[in-house]
Motif scaffolding. Sequence first.
Motif, PDB file in Angstrom:
ATOM      1  N   LEU A  67      15.291  10.765   2.969  1.00  0.00           N
ATOM      2  CA  LEU A  67      14.100  10.759   3.830  1.00  0.00           C
ATOM      3  C   LEU A  67      13.548  12.148   4.161  1.00  0.00           C
ATOM      4  O   LEU A  67      12.334  12.339   4.131  1.00  0.00           O
ATOM      5  CB  LEU A  67      14.372   9.982   5.120  1.00  0.00           C
ATOM      6  N   PRO A  68      14.387  13.128   4.486  1.00  0.00           N
ATOM      7  CA  PRO A  68      13.825  14.448   4.786  1.00  0.00           C
ATOM      8  C   PRO A  68      13.081  15.089   3.606  1.00  0.00           C
ATOM      9  O   PRO A  68      12.285  16.003   3.794  1.00  0.00           O
ATOM     10  CB  PRO A  68      15.058  15.290   5.154  1.00  0.00           C
ATOM     11  N   ARG A  69      13.318  14.615   2.397  1.00  0.00           N
ATOM     12  CA  ARG A  69      12.653  15.148   1.201  1.00  0.00           C
ATOM     13  C   ARG A  69      11.265  14.539   0.988  1.00  0.00           C
ATOM     14  O   ARG A  69      10.499  15.003   0.158  1.00  0.00           O
ATOM     15  CB  ARG A  69      13.498  14.871  -0.040  1.00  0.00           C
ATOM     16  N   ILE A  70      10.955  13.459   1.713  1.00  0.00           N
ATOM     17  CA  ILE A  70       9.648  12.819   1.592  1.00  0.00           C
ATOM     18  C   ILE A  70       8.722  13.477   2.604  1.00  0.00           C
ATOM     19  O   ILE A  70       9.054  13.583   3.781  1.00  0.00           O
ATOM     20  CB  ILE A  70       9.764  11.298   1.809  1.00  0.00           C
ATOM     21  N   THR A  71       7.576  13.930   2.135  1.00  0.00           N
ATOM     22  CA  THR A  71       6.670  14.703   2.983  1.00  0.00           C
ATOM     23  C   THR A  71       5.365  13.949   3.245  1.00  0.00           C
ATOM     24  O   THR A  71       5.120  12.887   2.665  1.00  0.00           O
ATOM     25  CB  THR A  71       6.325  16.043   2.302  1.00  0.00           C
ATOM     26  N   CYS A  72       4.519  14.524   4.073  1.00  0.00           N
ATOM     27  CA  CYS A  72       3.220  13.915   4.363  1.00  0.00           C
ATOM     28  C   CYS A  72       2.320  13.931   3.126  1.00  0.00           C
ATOM     29  O   CYS A  72       1.335  13.205   3.066  1.00  0.00           O
ATOM     30  CB  CYS A  72       2.554  14.597   5.546  1.00  0.00           C
ATOM     31  N   GLU A  73       2.660  14.727   2.134  1.00  0.00           N
ATOM     32  CA  GLU A  73       1.916  14.756   0.871  1.00  0.00           C
ATOM     33  C   GLU A  73       2.222  13.525   0.012  1.00  0.00           C
ATOM     34  O   GLU A  73       1.465  13.191  -0.887  1.00  0.00           O
ATOM     35  CB  GLU A  73       2.268  16.020   0.079  1.00  0.00           C
ATOM     36  N   ASP A  74       3.333  12.885   0.290  1.00  0.00           N
ATOM     37  CA  ASP A  74       3.772  11.720  -0.479  1.00  0.00           C
ATOM     38  C   ASP A  74       3.111  10.461   0.082  1.00  0.00           C
ATOM     39  O   ASP A  74       3.659   9.771   0.930  1.00  0.00           O
ATOM     40  CB  ASP A  74       5.303  11.598  -0.426  1.00  0.00           C
ATOM     41  N   ARG A  75       1.889  10.196  -0.363  1.00  0.00           N
ATOM     42  CA  ARG A  75       1.063   9.122   0.200  1.00  0.00           C
ATOM     43  C   ARG A  75       1.243   7.777  -0.502  1.00  0.00           C
ATOM     44  O   ARG A  75       0.903   6.745   0.050  1.00  0.00           O
ATOM     45  CB  ARG A  75      -0.404   9.520   0.131  1.00  0.00           C
ATOM     46  N   HIS A  76       1.759   7.775  -1.721  1.00  0.00           N
ATOM     47  CA  HIS A  76       1.958   6.538  -2.476  1.00  0.00           C
ATOM     48  C   HIS A  76       3.428   6.465  -2.874  1.00  0.00           C
ATOM     49  O   HIS A  76       3.883   7.216  -3.733  1.00  0.00           O
ATOM     50  CB  HIS A  76       1.058   6.514  -3.719  1.00  0.00           C
ATOM     51  N   VAL A  77       4.139   5.538  -2.236  1.00  0.00           N
ATOM     52  CA  VAL A  77       5.578   5.441  -2.431  1.00  0.00           C
ATOM     53  C   VAL A  77       5.917   4.060  -2.968  1.00  0.00           C
ATOM     54  O   VAL A  77       5.474   3.048  -2.424  1.00  0.00           O
ATOM     55  CB  VAL A  77       6.336   5.685  -1.100  1.00  0.00           C
ATOM     56  N   SER A  78       6.689   4.037  -4.030  1.00  0.00           N
ATOM     57  CA  SER A  78       7.160   2.774  -4.591  1.00  0.00           C
ATOM     58  C   SER A  78       8.444   2.387  -3.857  1.00  0.00           C
ATOM     59  O   SER A  78       9.453   3.075  -3.949  1.00  0.00           O
ATOM     60  CB  SER A  78       7.433   2.931  -6.087  1.00  0.00           C
ATOM     61  N   VAL A  79       8.363   1.305  -3.095  1.00  0.00           N
ATOM     62  CA  VAL A  79       9.492   0.841  -2.299  1.00  0.00           C
ATOM     63  C   VAL A  79      10.115  -0.354  -3.016  1.00  0.00           C
ATOM     64  O   VAL A  79       9.454  -1.359  -3.256  1.00  0.00           O
ATOM     65  CB  VAL A  79       9.031   0.439  -0.879  1.00  0.00           C
ATOM     66  N   ILE A  80      11.369  -0.240  -3.354  1.00  0.00           N
ATOM     67  CA  ILE A  80      12.061  -1.291  -4.094  1.00  0.00           C
ATOM     68  C   ILE A  80      12.825  -2.218  -3.153  1.00  0.00           C
ATOM     69  O   ILE A  80      12.852  -3.417  -3.338  1.00  0.00           O
ATOM     70  CB  ILE A  80      13.024  -0.670  -5.128  1.00  0.00           C
ATOM     71  N   GLU A  81      13.433  -1.669  -2.137  1.00  0.00           N
ATOM     72  CA  GLU A  81      14.249  -2.463  -1.212  1.00  0.00           C
ATOM     73  C   GLU A  81      13.526  -2.640   0.120  1.00  0.00           C
ATOM     74  O   GLU A  81      12.951  -1.686   0.645  1.00  0.00           O
ATOM     75  CB  GLU A  81      15.595  -1.771  -0.977  1.00  0.00           C
ATOM     76  N   ILE A  89       6.969   3.715   6.986  1.00  0.00           N
ATOM     77  CA  ILE A  89       5.688   3.494   7.667  1.00  0.00           C
ATOM     78  C   ILE A  89       5.727   3.917   9.131  1.00  0.00           C
ATOM     79  O   ILE A  89       4.695   3.913   9.792  1.00  0.00           O
ATOM     80  CB  ILE A  89       5.214   2.032   7.552  1.00  0.00           C
ATOM     81  N   ASN A  90       6.867   4.302   9.625  1.00  0.00           N
ATOM     82  CA  ASN A  90       7.009   4.713  11.021  1.00  0.00           C
ATOM     83  C   ASN A  90       6.037   5.853  11.344  1.00  0.00           C
ATOM     84  O   ASN A  90       6.150   6.943  10.811  1.00  0.00           O
ATOM     85  CB  ASN A  90       8.453   5.137  11.299  1.00  0.00           C
ATOM     86  N   GLY A  91       5.072   5.566  12.208  1.00  0.00           N
ATOM     87  CA  GLY A  91       4.102   6.583  12.609  1.00  0.00           C
ATOM     88  C   GLY A  91       2.919   6.731  11.673  1.00  0.00           C
ATOM     89  O   GLY A  91       2.073   7.593  11.867  1.00  0.00           O
ATOM     90  N   TRP A  92       2.839   5.913  10.648  1.00  0.00           N
ATOM     91  CA  TRP A  92       1.752   6.001   9.675  1.00  0.00           C
ATOM     92  C   TRP A  92       0.916   4.723   9.691  1.00  0.00           C
ATOM     93  O   TRP A  92       1.417   3.643   9.997  1.00  0.00           O
ATOM     94  CB  TRP A  92       2.307   6.180   8.258  1.00  0.00           C
ATOM     95  N   GLU A  93      -0.314   4.844   9.312  1.00  0.00           N
ATOM     96  CA  GLU A  93      -1.163   3.683   9.117  1.00  0.00           C
ATOM     97  C   GLU A  93      -1.035   3.260   7.658  1.00  0.00           C
ATOM     98  O   GLU A  93      -1.192   4.079   6.754  1.00  0.00           O
ATOM     99  CB  GLU A  93      -2.622   4.041   9.408  1.00  0.00           C
ATOM    100  N   VAL A  94      -0.728   1.996   7.440  1.00  0.00           N
ATOM    101  CA  VAL A  94      -0.575   1.491   6.081  1.00  0.00           C
ATOM    102  C   VAL A  94      -1.941   1.069   5.572  1.00  0.00           C
ATOM    103  O   VAL A  94      -2.590   0.207   6.144  1.00  0.00           O
ATOM    104  CB  VAL A  94       0.410   0.302   6.030  1.00  0.00           C
ATOM    105  N   GLU A  95      -2.381   1.704   4.505  1.00  0.00           N
ATOM    106  CA  GLU A  95      -3.672   1.386   3.911  1.00  0.00           C
ATOM    107  C   GLU A  95      -3.577   0.161   3.012  1.00  0.00           C
ATOM    108  O   GLU A  95      -4.456  -0.678   2.980  1.00  0.00           O
ATOM    109  CB  GLU A  95      -4.162   2.587   3.105  1.00  0.00           C
ATOM    110  N   MET A  96      -2.490   0.067   2.270  1.00  0.00           N
ATOM    111  CA  MET A  96      -2.322  -1.033   1.345  1.00  0.00           C
ATOM    112  C   MET A  96      -0.835  -1.309   1.172  1.00  0.00           C
ATOM    113  O   MET A  96      -0.037  -0.394   1.037  1.00  0.00           O
ATOM    114  CB  MET A  96      -2.945  -0.671  -0.008  1.00  0.00           C
ATOM    115  N   ASP A  97      -0.489  -2.577   1.185  1.00  0.00           N
ATOM    116  CA  ASP A  97       0.894  -2.993   0.995  1.00  0.00           C
ATOM    117  C   ASP A  97       0.895  -4.038  -0.114  1.00  0.00           C
ATOM    118  O   ASP A  97       0.469  -5.166   0.087  1.00  0.00           O
ATOM    119  CB  ASP A  97       1.437  -3.584   2.295  1.00  0.00           C
ATOM    120  N   LEU A  98       1.343  -3.636  -1.290  1.00  0.00           N
ATOM    121  CA  LEU A  98       1.372  -4.541  -2.441  1.00  0.00           C
ATOM    122  C   LEU A  98       2.768  -5.115  -2.594  1.00  0.00           C
ATOM    123  O   LEU A  98       3.753  -4.396  -2.490  1.00  0.00           O
ATOM    124  CB  LEU A  98       0.991  -3.779  -3.712  1.00  0.00           C
ATOM    125  N   SER A  99       2.840  -6.386  -2.844  1.00  0.00           N
ATOM    126  CA  SER A  99       4.123  -7.036  -3.074  1.00  0.00           C
ATOM    127  C   SER A  99       4.205  -7.485  -4.526  1.00  0.00           C
ATOM    128  O   SER A  99       3.187  -7.814  -5.137  1.00  0.00           O
ATOM    129  CB  SER A  99       4.262  -8.270  -2.177  1.00  0.00           C
TER     130      SER A  99
END
Length: 107
Positions: A67-81, A89-99
Amino acid sequence: MKREIGKDLKALLEQNTIRNANIDYFIKHYEMTGYEIMGNNGIVRGISDHKWVFILAEDENGFKELLPRITCEDRHVSVIEPYMTPYLINGWEVEMDLSCMRMILSG
């Protein structure tokens, strides 16, 4: 220009080829801009339609180490789990959540 996959990243991807199939596909078809390995966990960054971040985490504890390696520049993250989402998403507005559903075809 495609970046070379290091032996350390290749070994990490090969530890679980099914879990890491999407990352392997991305690396083979798009530009990988960098990666970081921390033990049995890692982060892969690359560009397709956006700058993407892929997380290779063995478990939730490994993910927390990344987690500390993920920065505010990392706007598109592929979440597997599913456990990853609340942390990202803590503290961020989610623009799009694809399942999606992962289907592994044998044969």
